[in-house]
Scaffold this motif. Structure first.
Motif, PDB file in Angstrom:
ATOM      1  N   UNK A  17       0.842  -1.202   0.000  1.00  0.00           N
ATOM      2  CA  UNK A  17       0.000   0.000   0.000  1.00  0.00           C
ATOM      3  C   UNK A  17       0.876   1.251   0.000  1.00  0.00           C
ATOM      4  N   UNK A  18       1.865   1.279   0.894  1.00  0.00           N
ATOM      5  CA  UNK A  18       2.759   2.442   0.986  1.00  0.00           C
ATOM      6  C   UNK A  18       3.534   2.643  -0.317  1.00  0.00           C
ATOM      7  N   UNK A  54     -11.672  -4.133   3.104  1.00  0.00           N
ATOM      8  CA  UNK A  54     -11.794  -4.313   1.656  1.00  0.00           C
ATOM      9  C   UNK A  54     -12.261  -3.017   0.989  1.00  0.00           C
ATOM     10  N   UNK A  55     -13.130  -2.289   1.660  1.00  0.00           N
ATOM     11  CA  UNK A  55     -13.634  -1.022   1.099  1.00  0.00           C
ATOM     12  C   UNK A  55     -12.503  -0.018   0.941  1.00  0.00           C
ATOM     13  N   UNK A  56     -11.675   0.106   1.963  1.00  0.00           N
ATOM     14  CA  UNK A  56     -10.556   1.048   1.863  1.00  0.00           C
ATOM     15  C   UNK A  56      -9.545   0.595   0.811  1.00  0.00           C
ATOM     16  N   UNK A  57      -9.336  -0.703   0.702  1.00  0.00           N
ATOM     17  CA  UNK A  57      -8.427  -1.205  -0.327  1.00  0.00           C
ATOM     18  C   UNK A  57      -8.983  -0.912  -1.724  1.00  0.00           C
ATOM     19  N   UNK A  58     -10.280  -1.019  -1.884  1.00  0.00           N
ATOM     20  CA  UNK A  58     -10.908  -0.704  -3.175  1.00  0.00           C
ATOM     21  C   UNK A  58     -10.765   0.785  -3.498  1.00  0.00           C
ATOM     22  N   UNK A  59     -10.919   1.636  -2.498  1.00  0.00           N
ATOM     23  CA  UNK A  59     -10.743   3.087  -2.708  1.00  0.00           C
ATOM     24  C   UNK A  59      -9.307   3.371  -3.120  1.00  0.00           C
ATOM     25  N   UNK A  60      -8.350   2.761  -2.418  1.00  0.00           N
ATOM     26  CA  UNK A  60      -6.939   2.956  -2.747  1.00  0.00           C
ATOM     27  C   UNK A  60      -6.644   2.456  -4.159  1.00  0.00           C
ATOM     28  N   UNK A  61      -7.259   1.357  -4.538  1.00  0.00           N
ATOM     29  CA  UNK A  61      -7.092   0.813  -5.881  1.00  0.00           C
ATOM     30  C   UNK A  61      -7.498   1.842  -6.934  1.00  0.00           C
ATOM     31  N   UNK A  62      -8.645   2.484  -6.704  1.00  0.00           N
ATOM     32  CA  UNK A  62      -9.110   3.509  -7.656  1.00  0.00           C
ATOM     33  C   UNK A  62      -8.205   4.737  -7.632  1.00  0.00           C
ATOM     34  N   UNK A  63      -7.766   5.148  -6.442  1.00  0.00           N
ATOM     35  CA  UNK A  63      -6.913   6.337  -6.332  1.00  0.00           C
ATOM     36  C   UNK A  63      -5.588   6.162  -7.070  1.00  0.00           C
ATOM     37  N   UNK A  64      -5.043   4.949  -6.996  1.00  0.00           N
ATOM     38  CA  UNK A  64      -3.733   4.692  -7.582  1.00  0.00           C
ATOM     39  C   UNK A  64      -3.811   4.039  -8.961  1.00  0.00           C
ATOM     40  N   UNK A  65      -5.031   3.780  -9.414  1.00  0.00           N
ATOM     41  CA  UNK A  65      -5.243   3.116 -10.702  1.00  0.00           C
ATOM     42  C   UNK A  65      -4.494   1.781 -10.738  1.00  0.00           C
ATOM     43  N   UNK A  66      -4.636   1.036  -9.645  1.00  0.00           N
ATOM     44  CA  UNK A  66      -3.971  -0.255  -9.479  1.00  0.00           C
ATOM     45  C   UNK A  66      -5.029  -1.306  -9.178  1.00  0.00           C
ATOM     46  N   UNK A  67      -5.036  -2.420  -9.904  1.00  0.00           N
ATOM     47  CA  UNK A  67      -6.014  -3.473  -9.585  1.00  0.00           C
ATOM     48  C   UNK A  67      -5.821  -3.976  -8.150  1.00  0.00           C
ATOM     49  N   UNK A  68      -6.906  -4.277  -7.473  1.00  0.00           N
ATOM     50  CA  UNK A  68      -6.834  -4.798  -6.111  1.00  0.00           C
ATOM     51  C   UNK A  68      -5.962  -6.048  -6.078  1.00  0.00           C
ATOM     52  N   UNK A  69      -6.045  -6.843  -7.125  1.00  0.00           N
ATOM     53  CA  UNK A  69      -5.268  -8.082  -7.169  1.00  0.00           C
ATOM     54  C   UNK A  69      -3.766  -7.817  -7.059  1.00  0.00           C
ATOM     55  N   UNK A  70      -3.312  -6.672  -7.541  1.00  0.00           N
ATOM     56  CA  UNK A  70      -1.886  -6.353  -7.454  1.00  0.00           C
ATOM     57  C   UNK A  70      -1.445  -6.186  -5.999  1.00  0.00           C
TER      58      UNK A  70
END
Length: 135
Positions: A17-18, A54-70
């Motif tokens: 995440x960091x 999971x919700x925060x991880x999904x938000x971070x995924x959108x913010x960074x344009x990174x698939x959650x799977x990554x």
């Protein structure tokens, strides 16, 4: 997620995440604001002290344009004997040619709905359109 103890998986996820946040040139404050929390709480996620939802991880995924799977790929299972879950195998693409099923459904409806003469007229119009688009 209160009450759940964190482990090495949370630490590994926190590092990812960091790293992704930094690659995306986002500050802890900017991400924390998107989560509606303090930067100190985000820092706890990044250090693996607290488990991220999971919700925060999904938000971070959108913010960074990174698939959650990554973020999650390669994180070990807590028990190696645990049966594989639905997400453990990569999802197969819907179709090699995404238009193939639509084209078949259209053709079937076309044959069932239109008379032979109407099909010929529409077919000629499509051929003309195709030639014009290639020109």
């Amino acid at each position: 997620m209160a009450g759940q103890k964190t482990d090495e998986r949370d630490v590994l996820l926190g590092r990812r995440i960091a790293e992704q946040r930094k690659r995306s040139k986002l500050t802890q404050r900017a991400v924390a604001d998107s989560f509606g929390m303090s930067a100190a709480q985000l820092q706890k996620y990044e250090k693996g002290v607290n488990r991220i939802s999971a919700i925060h991880l999904a938000i971070l995924s959108r913010l960074t344009n990174t698939p959650v799977s990554e973020f999650l790929d390669g994180i070990p299972h807590p028990d190696p004997e645990t049966e594989r879950g639905f997400s453990d195998n990569g999802q197969q693409p819907y179709a090699a040619d995404p238009w193939a099923d639509l084209a078949r459904a259209f053709a079937r409806q076309f044959v069932e709905t239109f008379s032979e003469e109407q099909r010929r007229e529409l077919s000629a119009a499509v051929e003309t359109l195709s030639r014009e688009l290639k020109a």
